[in-house]
Scaffold this motif. Structure first.
Motif, PDB file in Angstrom:
ATOM      1  N   TYR A 170       5.314   3.842  23.389  1.00 53.94           N
ATOM      2  CA  TYR A 170       5.137   2.399  23.513  1.00 53.94           C
ATOM      3  C   TYR A 170       6.418   1.698  23.982  1.00 53.94           C
ATOM      4  N   GLY A 171       7.268   2.427  24.678  1.00 58.98           N
ATOM      5  CA  GLY A 171       8.600   1.911  24.997  1.00 58.98           C
ATOM      6  C   GLY A 171       8.660   0.797  26.008  1.00 58.98           C
ATOM      7  N   ASN A 172       7.552   0.473  26.660  1.00 59.35           N
ATOM      8  CA  ASN A 172       7.528  -0.657  27.597  1.00 59.35           C
ATOM      9  C   ASN A 172       6.889  -1.899  26.993  1.00 59.35           C
ATOM     10  N   ILE A 201       0.501   6.850  11.964  1.00 54.80           N
ATOM     11  CA  ILE A 201      -0.857   6.918  11.457  1.00 54.80           C
ATOM     12  C   ILE A 201      -1.011   5.995  10.252  1.00 54.80           C
ATOM     13  N   SER A 202      -2.242   5.695   9.905  1.00 51.72           N
ATOM     14  CA  SER A 202      -2.527   4.775   8.807  1.00 51.72           C
ATOM     15  C   SER A 202      -1.842   5.228   7.525  1.00 51.72           C
ATOM     16  N   GLU A 237      -0.554   0.583  12.356  1.00 48.39           N
ATOM     17  CA  GLU A 237      -1.284   1.823  12.630  1.00 48.39           C
ATOM     18  C   GLU A 237      -1.300   2.096  14.132  1.00 48.39           C
ATOM     19  N   ALA A 238      -1.037   3.338  14.505  1.00 47.77           N
ATOM     20  CA  ALA A 238      -1.022   3.700  15.912  1.00 47.77           C
ATOM     21  C   ALA A 238      -1.370   5.170  16.074  1.00 47.77           C
ATOM     22  N   ASP A 239      -1.915   5.491  17.234  1.00 47.37           N
ATOM     23  CA  ASP A 239      -2.230   6.883  17.569  1.00 47.37           C
ATOM     24  C   ASP A 239      -1.707   7.161  18.969  1.00 47.37           C
ATOM     25  N   PRO A 249      -6.589   6.074  25.979  1.00 50.71           N
ATOM     26  CA  PRO A 249      -5.141   5.843  25.983  1.00 50.71           C
ATOM     27  C   PRO A 249      -4.598   5.689  24.565  1.00 50.71           C
ATOM     28  N   PRO A 250      -3.266   5.743  24.394  1.00 50.10           N
ATOM     29  CA  PRO A 250      -2.689   5.535  23.072  1.00 50.10           C
ATOM     30  C   PRO A 250      -3.114   4.188  22.488  1.00 50.10           C
ATOM     31  N   SER A 251      -3.360   4.180  21.198  1.00 56.53           N
ATOM     32  CA  SER A 251      -3.911   2.978  20.570  1.00 56.53           C
ATOM     33  C   SER A 251      -2.915   2.344  19.605  1.00 56.53           C
TER      34      SER A 251
END
Length: 496
Positions: A58-60, A359-360, A366-368, A373-375
Motif C-alpha cells: 500500500y506504499g502509494n 489481518i483482523s 484490517e487488510a489483506d 486486488p489487495p483489500s
C-alpha cells in the motif's frame, strides 16, 4: 515477529492474562492516582510502526500516509468515517533479503510456506562488488516501501530505523532467507558476517545521499535468538546465537563509524523481555559499549522482567525502545494493558506497533495484501485506543512518575501542559481521582476545564470521543470510567 498461533487462541490467552492483572491490582472501586514531576523516566521520542510488510503493498496510498503520520482528521475510504490521524513519528524500514536473479549460478531458495507479500526485495544482488554504483546493486528494488517512507518523512516523521529480518539470501548457508534447515541454527555464513553489515551500512549511506532519508538507527538483527526461523517458515528470518551477535556487532559498529553515519547502532530486537535481558547480560563490556540503543519486542505481553531489563540497560546509559509489539486482540484492551505496563515498568522512550495494517485482530486497520486486488477493510477499536496515546503523548514530553500502573502522565514544559492517559481494564465501572498536588500551579483551561477523550474497547460506546465536562478543583479532578475504557486528559496551565 512470527505468528504461530490462531488468533482466537491468542485472544483467549490475552484476556485471561488481563483478568489476572485486574485481580492483582486496585482495579475495582474508586481510587486516587498521584503524579510526581520530581521523578521522571526520560524524554519521550514517539510512537511508530514497521513499514514491512504493509507498505510494500500500500506504499502509494496517500490516505493511509495521512492516517498514520499526521494528526489531521482524515476521511476514510468509506467516504463517511473520519479518523483521527495517529501522528506516528517513527518508521522502521526493513532491508529486504530476497532477490529473484541468479548470483553466480545460485538461486534463492524459497520456503514453500512464504507468501510474496512477506518477501521484501533486497538491493545487493551478488558479492562481485561492494560499490553501490556497480551492477551488483539494484536501487530500483522495493519501490513501495521506500515511497511510504518518503511520504512519512514529508509528513513530519522524525525517526527512521533500518532493520534486517534476514541477511540477503546469498549470504546464508542454505540460500534461504526464511531460516536454516533446523531450528536454532545460525544461517548467516561466518565469512559473510561483515558483508551483512556492509549491506546495512550501504543502504543507510545511499539513503542519505539519494533519498533524503537519514536513518537514525540501524539494527542488523530481528528476534535473533528465536528458534522459529526455519527453511519452511512463513516469513524472512535468521537465527543468530549470542556468540554470532557478538561477532556481528563490532562489524556493524565499524561500518557505521567508518562511513561517518549519524545512525545509532541498535540491538538486538529480541522477541521478549526475558530473552532481551539474557542477551544483554551475556554481552561483555566492549559489546555493550558498541551498542547505542537496546531494542526489545513485547511478545511476552503481560509477563516478563520489564523492570530488570530497564535497570540493566539504563545502568549502562543506553536508550531503550519497545521496537515491536502486536497481538490479535481487536478491542485494544490488550494493547492498552501492555503499553501501560511498558510505560510503568520498562520505561522505554519509544513504542512501535508491528503492522498497522494486517489481518483482523492484528491490524489497526484490517487488510489483506494477498487478495486480488489487495483489500483494505474495517478500522479496529484498537486503532482508537492507540490514538488515545499517540495523539497526545508527543515527542519531547517528559514521562513522569505515576502512583498508578494503569495511568501514565507526560509533561510538556514548553506549553505547560500535562497529559494523562488512564485505563480501567476491569469489568465494572470505577471512579479515578487524579491528584496533581505535587505541581506548584494547576489552572486547567478556561474555568478550570479539563478536555477529555474516551474509547470504550467493547466498540459499542465512545470511539476517541471528545468531551468537555470535567473541571480541576484544588489541583484535583475525578472521572468515572465505564468498564474496559481508556481516557485521555489534557490539563493546561500546569507549572512545576
Amino acid at each position: 515477529m512470527i505468528k504461530l498461533i490462531i488468533n482466537f487462541i491468542t485472544i483467549i490467552v490475552l484476556l485471561c492474562a488481563i483478568s489476572t492483572i485486574v485481580s492483582g491490582t486496585a482495579a475495582t472501586g474508586s481510587y486516587t492516582a498521584t503524579f510526581n514531576p520530581t521523578q521522571n523516566w526520560g524524554v519521550w521520542e514517539g510512537f511508530g510502526t514497521s513499514l514491512a510488510w504493509w507498505a510494500q503493498t500500500y506504499g502509494n496510498n496517500t490516505v493511509l500516509a495521512d492516517i498514520m503520520f499526521t494528526t489531521q482528521n482524515v476521511t476514510y475510504f468509506d467516504g463517511t468515517t473520519v479518523l483521527p490521524g495517529l501522528g506516528l513519528n517513527i518508521v522502521r524500514y526493513n532491508a529486504g533479503a530476497s532477490t529473484w536473479v541468479e548470483s553466480f549460478g545460485r538461486k534463492m531458495v524459497q520456503s514453500p510456506e512464504i507468501k510474496r507479500s512477506r518477501q521484501v526485495e533486497g538491493y545487493w544482488l551478488n558479492w562481485a562488488s561492494e560499490d553501490p554504483q556497480s551492477d551488483s546493486w539494484n536501487w530500483a528494488a522495493d519501490p513501495l516501501q521506500r515511497n511510504m517512507m518518503a511520504m512519512a518523512r514529508d509528513r513530519g516523521v522524525q525517526y527512521f530505523e533500518l532493520f534486517s529480518n534476514s541477511p540477503i539470501w546469498w549470504m546464508t548457508y542454505n540460500l534461504n532467507p526464511s531460516g536454516a534447515d533446523l531450528p536454532a541454527m545460525n544461517n548467516l555464513e561466518t565469512w559473510n558476517y561483515q558483508n551483512h553489515t556492509v549491506y546495512m551500512a550501504t543502504i543507510a549511506q545511499y539513503a542519505a545521499e539519494n533519498w533524503n532519508i537519514s536513518f537514525t538507527s540501524i539494527d542488523p538483527f530481528n528476534e535473533p535468538s528465536g528458534d522459529f526461523w526455519i527453511a519452511f517458515g512463513s516469513q524472512e528470518g535468521c537465527h543468530f546465537d549470542v556468540e554470532a551477535q557478538k561477532d556481528v556487532i563490532p562489524y556493524m559498529r565499524k561500518e557505521i563509524d567508518s562511513r561517518r553515519l549519524t545512525a545509532m547502532l541498535a540491538a538486538s530486537d529480541e522477541n521478549n523481555y526475558r530473552r532481551a535481558l539474557d542477551t544483554w547480560n551475556s554481552f561483555d563490556s566492549s559489546i555493550k559499549q558498541a551498542v547505542d540503543k537496546v531494542n526489545v519486542h513485547g511478545y511476552e505481553l503481560t509477563k516478563g522482567p520489564r523492570s530488570e531489563l530497564y535497570e540493566a540497560v539504563n545502568s549502562q546509559g543506553k536508550v531503550l525502545w519497545n521496537s515491536e509489539y502486536g497481538e490479535g486482540d481487536i478491542t485494544g484492551l490488550s494493547l492498552a494493558t501492555n503499553l501501560l505496563l511498558d510505560l510503568a515498568q520498562l520505561h522505554p522512550t519509544a513504542w512501535v506497533y508491528w503492522q498497522v495494517l494486517d489481518i483482523s485482530g492484528w491490524g489497526m486497520i484490517e487488510a489483506d495484501e494477498n487478495a486480488n486486488p489487495p483489500s483494505i477493510g474495517a478500522v479496529a477499536t484498537k486503532y482508537y485506543v492507540l490514538a488515545q496515546f499517540s495523539r497526545h503523548i508527543r515527542h519531547g514530553m517528559t514521562i513522569i512518575q505515576s502512583s498508578d500502573g494503569n495511568s501514565v502522565a507526560a509533561f510538556d514544559s514548553v506549553n505547560n501542559k500535562l497529559v494523562i492517559v488512564s485505563a480501567n481494564i476491569a469489568s465494572s465501572a470505577q471512579t479515578i481521582t487524579f491528584n496533581l498536588s505535587k505541581f506548584t500551579t494547576v489552572n486547567g483551561g478556561y474555568g478550570g476545564i479539563v478536555p477529555r477523550w474516551a474509547t470504550e474497547t467493547n466498540g459499542n460506546g465512545d470511539l476517541y470521543s471528545y468531551h468537555e465536562d470535567t473541571y480541576i478543583q484544588d489541583k484535583m479532578f475525578s472521572v468515572t470510567f465505564n468498564s474496559q475504557t481508556v481516557q485521555t486528559f489534557e490539563i493546561e496551565g500546569v507549572y512545576l
